[in-house]
Design a protein around this motif. Structure first.
Motif, PDB file in Angstrom:
ATOM      1  N   GLY A   1       0.796  -1.231   0.000  1.00 34.10           N
ATOM      2  CA  GLY A   1       0.000   0.000   0.000  1.00 34.10           C
ATOM      3  C   GLY A   1       0.825   1.276   0.000  1.00 34.10           C
ATOM      4  O   GLY A   1       0.273   2.371   0.035  1.00 34.10           O
ATOM      5  N   GLY A   2       2.173   1.152  -0.015  1.00 36.67           N
ATOM      6  CA  GLY A   2       3.050   2.322  -0.043  1.00 36.67           C
ATOM      7  C   GLY A   2       2.933   3.077  -1.375  1.00 36.67           C
ATOM      8  O   GLY A   2       2.316   2.597  -2.325  1.00 36.67           O
ATOM      9  N   ALA A   3       3.563   4.268  -1.414  1.00 32.66           N
ATOM     10  CA  ALA A   3       3.501   5.079  -2.630  1.00 32.66           C
ATOM     11  C   ALA A   3       4.489   4.568  -3.671  1.00 32.66           C
ATOM     12  O   ALA A   3       5.648   4.285  -3.352  1.00 32.66           O
ATOM     13  CB  ALA A   3       3.815   6.531  -2.290  1.00 32.66           C
ATOM     14  N   LEU A   4       4.041   4.451  -4.909  1.00 34.03           N
ATOM     15  CA  LEU A   4       4.935   4.056  -6.002  1.00 34.03           C
ATOM     16  C   LEU A   4       5.499   5.301  -6.658  1.00 34.03           C
ATOM     17  O   LEU A   4       4.768   6.253  -6.934  1.00 34.03           O
ATOM     18  CB  LEU A   4       4.179   3.230  -7.051  1.00 34.03           C
ATOM     19  N   ILE A   5       6.814   5.283  -6.916  1.00 35.59           N
ATOM     20  CA  ILE A   5       7.435   6.432  -7.567  1.00 35.59           C
ATOM     21  C   ILE A   5       8.249   5.971  -8.776  1.00 35.59           C
ATOM     22  O   ILE A   5       8.584   4.793  -8.906  1.00 35.59           O
ATOM     23  CB  ILE A   5       8.378   7.212  -6.611  1.00 35.59           C
ATOM     24  N   GLN A   6       8.573   6.937  -9.629  1.00 33.74           N
ATOM     25  CA  GLN A   6       9.436   6.658 -10.773  1.00 33.74           C
ATOM     26  C   GLN A   6      10.839   7.110 -10.389  1.00 33.74           C
ATOM     27  O   GLN A   6      11.016   8.187  -9.812  1.00 33.74           O
ATOM     28  CB  GLN A   6       8.928   7.438 -11.984  1.00 33.74           C
ATOM     29  N   ARG A   7      11.850   6.294 -10.683  1.00 32.79           N
ATOM     30  CA  ARG A   7      13.218   6.674 -10.346  1.00 32.79           C
ATOM     31  C   ARG A   7      13.664   7.871 -11.178  1.00 32.79           C
ATOM     32  O   ARG A   7      13.318   7.982 -12.349  1.00 32.79           O
ATOM     33  CB  ARG A   7      14.155   5.483 -10.605  1.00 32.79           C
ATOM     34  N   ASP A   8      14.470   8.765 -10.570  1.00 30.83           N
ATOM     35  CA  ASP A   8      14.944   9.976 -11.265  1.00 30.83           C
ATOM     36  C   ASP A   8      15.700   9.634 -12.546  1.00 30.83           C
ATOM     37  O   ASP A   8      15.691  10.409 -13.506  1.00 30.83           O
ATOM     38  CB  ASP A   8      15.877  10.794 -10.360  1.00 30.83           C
ATOM     39  N   ASP A   9      16.415   8.487 -12.558  1.00 31.80           N
ATOM     40  CA  ASP A   9      17.234   8.159 -13.741  1.00 31.80           C
ATOM     41  C   ASP A   9      16.480   7.316 -14.766  1.00 31.80           C
ATOM     42  O   ASP A   9      17.076   6.822 -15.705  1.00 31.80           O
ATOM     43  CB  ASP A   9      18.569   7.514 -13.337  1.00 31.80           C
ATOM     44  N   ASP A  10      15.174   7.151 -14.607  1.00 35.53           N
ATOM     45  CA  ASP A  10      14.386   6.407 -15.595  1.00 35.53           C
ATOM     46  C   ASP A  10      13.731   7.321 -16.639  1.00 35.53           C
ATOM     47  O   ASP A  10      12.614   7.094 -17.086  1.00 35.53           O
ATOM     48  CB  ASP A  10      13.325   5.536 -14.903  1.00 35.53           C
ATOM     49  N   LYS A  11      14.438   8.383 -17.024  1.00 32.62           N
ATOM     50  CA  LYS A  11      13.977   9.237 -18.131  1.00 32.62           C
ATOM     51  C   LYS A  11      14.653   8.731 -19.397  1.00 32.62           C
ATOM     52  O   LYS A  11      15.821   8.309 -19.333  1.00 32.62           O
ATOM     53  CB  LYS A  11      14.413  10.688 -17.915  1.00 32.62           C
ATOM     54  N   PRO A  12      13.979   8.812 -20.563  1.00 31.81           N
ATOM     55  CA  PRO A  12      14.558   8.232 -21.786  1.00 31.81           C
ATOM     56  C   PRO A  12      15.991   8.675 -22.061  1.00 31.81           C
ATOM     57  O   PRO A  12      16.848   7.845 -22.396  1.00 31.81           O
ATOM     58  CB  PRO A  12      13.607   8.715 -22.889  1.00 31.81           C
ATOM     59  N   GLU A  13      16.321   9.969 -21.877  1.00 32.99           N
ATOM     60  CA  GLU A  13      17.675  10.411 -22.231  1.00 32.99           C
ATOM     61  C   GLU A  13      18.722   9.856 -21.252  1.00 32.99           C
ATOM     62  O   GLU A  13      19.837   9.517 -21.646  1.00 32.99           O
ATOM     63  CB  GLU A  13      17.757  11.940 -22.375  1.00 32.99           C
ATOM     64  N   THR A  14      18.342   9.716 -19.983  1.00 34.81           N
ATOM     65  CA  THR A  14      19.287   9.158 -19.000  1.00 34.81           C
ATOM     66  C   THR A  14      19.437   7.652 -19.216  1.00 34.81           C
ATOM     67  O   THR A  14      20.523   7.092 -19.057  1.00 34.81           O
ATOM     68  CB  THR A  14      18.810   9.445 -17.557  1.00 34.81           C
ATOM     69  N   ILE A  15      18.352   6.988 -19.600  1.00 37.86           N
ATOM     70  CA  ILE A  15      18.415   5.542 -19.860  1.00 37.86           C
ATOM     71  C   ILE A  15      19.397   5.267 -21.002  1.00 37.86           C
ATOM     72  O   ILE A  15      20.230   4.344 -20.919  1.00 37.86           O
ATOM     73  CB  ILE A  15      17.008   4.991 -20.215  1.00 37.86           C
ATOM     74  N   ALA A  16      19.332   6.079 -22.059  1.00 37.15           N
ATOM     75  CA  ALA A  16      20.239   5.886 -23.200  1.00 37.15           C
ATOM     76  C   ALA A  16      21.690   6.007 -22.751  1.00 37.15           C
ATOM     77  O   ALA A  16      22.557   5.214 -23.153  1.00 37.15           O
ATOM     78  CB  ALA A  16      19.918   6.904 -24.298  1.00 37.15           C
ATOM     79  N   LYS A  17      21.971   6.974 -21.895  1.00 31.66           N
ATOM     80  CA  LYS A  17      23.340   7.170 -21.389  1.00 31.66           C
ATOM     81  C   LYS A  17      23.769   5.963 -20.547  1.00 31.66           C
ATOM     82  O   LYS A  17      24.892   5.464 -20.669  1.00 31.66           O
ATOM     83  CB  LYS A  17      23.376   8.469 -20.550  1.00 31.66           C
ATOM     84  N   ARG A  18      22.863   5.470 -19.679  1.00 30.11           N
ATOM     85  CA  ARG A  18      23.193   4.312 -18.830  1.00 30.11           C
ATOM     86  C   ARG A  18      23.507   3.087 -19.671  1.00 30.11           C
ATOM     87  O   ARG A  18      24.407   2.315 -19.346  1.00 30.11           O
ATOM     88  CB  ARG A  18      22.029   4.020 -17.869  1.00 30.11           C
ATOM     89  N   LEU A  19      22.749   2.909 -20.756  1.00 28.41           N
ATOM     90  CA  LEU A  19      23.000   1.753 -21.641  1.00 28.41           C
ATOM     91  C   LEU A  19      24.364   1.853 -22.303  1.00 28.41           C
ATOM     92  O   LEU A  19      25.104   0.875 -22.399  1.00 28.41           O
ATOM     93  CB  LEU A  19      21.930   1.700 -22.741  1.00 28.41           C
TER      94      LEU A  19
END
Ligand code: AP5
Ligand code: MG
Ligand code: ZN
Length: 214
Positions: A147-165
């Motif tokens: 029942g806790g709050a679900l959040i999106q991680r700060d680094d899960d934006k498309p441009e940051t994901i591309a850099k991580r890959l």
């Protein structure tokens, strides 16, 4: 058992580590989770790490290695560990060999084109750290388990994901050869486990990981 999960962002390291660490009775140690908790506690390590994480880059080796050395010295690591997200560079792998060398390294191999959809749709529970995908949630904001709050991680934006890959391919994938040369590598080819909808079921990946360790 001393085990490493190696794989690109979104491969399912965290998802699988929860079940596998319970099965093997060793602590699940995620350097990414340790940094995120340092950030929310406002520690100096957290402040330093945040700059790199937000840019999709690796935190400097010296910072990560010191943090892992301290963690592996704790009592709960007496029977081994499951490291998720460490090592990520050859320098980190060499340091780990000097601290407490792994018995086996499981590479979770997922094609790049699957990873973007997984990460942009990921939601994490702030209370229990449960990880979900919006495609499987009825309410995107509430954890179905606690029942806790679900959040999106700060680094899960498309441009940051591309850099991580890109960082994974450039700096971390050389570890595949590093551990192959030590005869410790077990490869889980997730594409070969895919069902008709194109992705694999987490429970099938779990079985394949345990089978690879027998
Ligand atoms: P970290 O937190 O380690 O992130 P990561 O490696 O990018 O990996 P993720 O946590 O994004 O993916 P995952 O493989 O755990 O996938 P998950 O199970 O969540 O690191 C973050 C940052 O910290 C780094 O960028 C760096 O800056 C820093 N850092 C950390 N360690 C470091 C180190 N050693 N050195 C330097 N810097 C470091 O699953 C993803 C999604 O897919 C979820 O939505 C999930 O529900 C879904 N999913 C899982 N399995 C399946 C399946 N079988 N089928 C379909 N969907 C699935
Ligand atoms: Mg993770
Ligand atoms: Zn929860």
């Amino acid at each position: 058992m001393k085990l490493i999960f190696l794989g690109p962002p979104g491969a399912g390291k965290g998802t699988q580590a929860a079940g596998v660490s319970a099965h093997l009775r060793v602590p699940h140690i995620s350097t990414g989770d340790m940094f995120r908790s340092a950030i929310s506690n406002g520690t100096p390590t957290g402040l330093e790490a945040k700059r790199y994480m937000d840019a999709g880059q690796l935190v400097p080796d010296s910072v990560v290695i010191d943090m892992v050395r301290e963690r592996l010295a704790m009592d709960d690591c007496a029977n081994g560990y499951l490291l998720d997200g460490f090592p990520r560079t050859v320098e980190q792998a060499e340091a780990l060999d000097g601290i407490s060398a792994p018995d086996a390294v499981v590479e979770i191999n997922v094609p790049d084109e699957r990873l973007l959809a997984r990460l942009t749709g990921r939601r994490v529970c702030q209370k229990c750290s449960g990880t979900y995908h919006i495609s499987k949630l009825t309410d995107e904001k509430v954890c179905p388990v606690c029942g806790g709050a679900l959040i999106q991680r700060d680094d899960d934006k498309p441009e940051t994901i591309a850099k991580r890959l890109q960082v994974y391919h450039d700096q971390t994938s050389p570890l595949i050869g590093y551990y192959q040369a030590q005869d410790k590598l077990r490869v889980i080819d997730v594409a070969s486990l895919a069902t008709v909808d194109g992705d694999s079921r987490p429970e099938d990946v779990f079985k394949a990981i345990l089978a690879s360790l027998e």
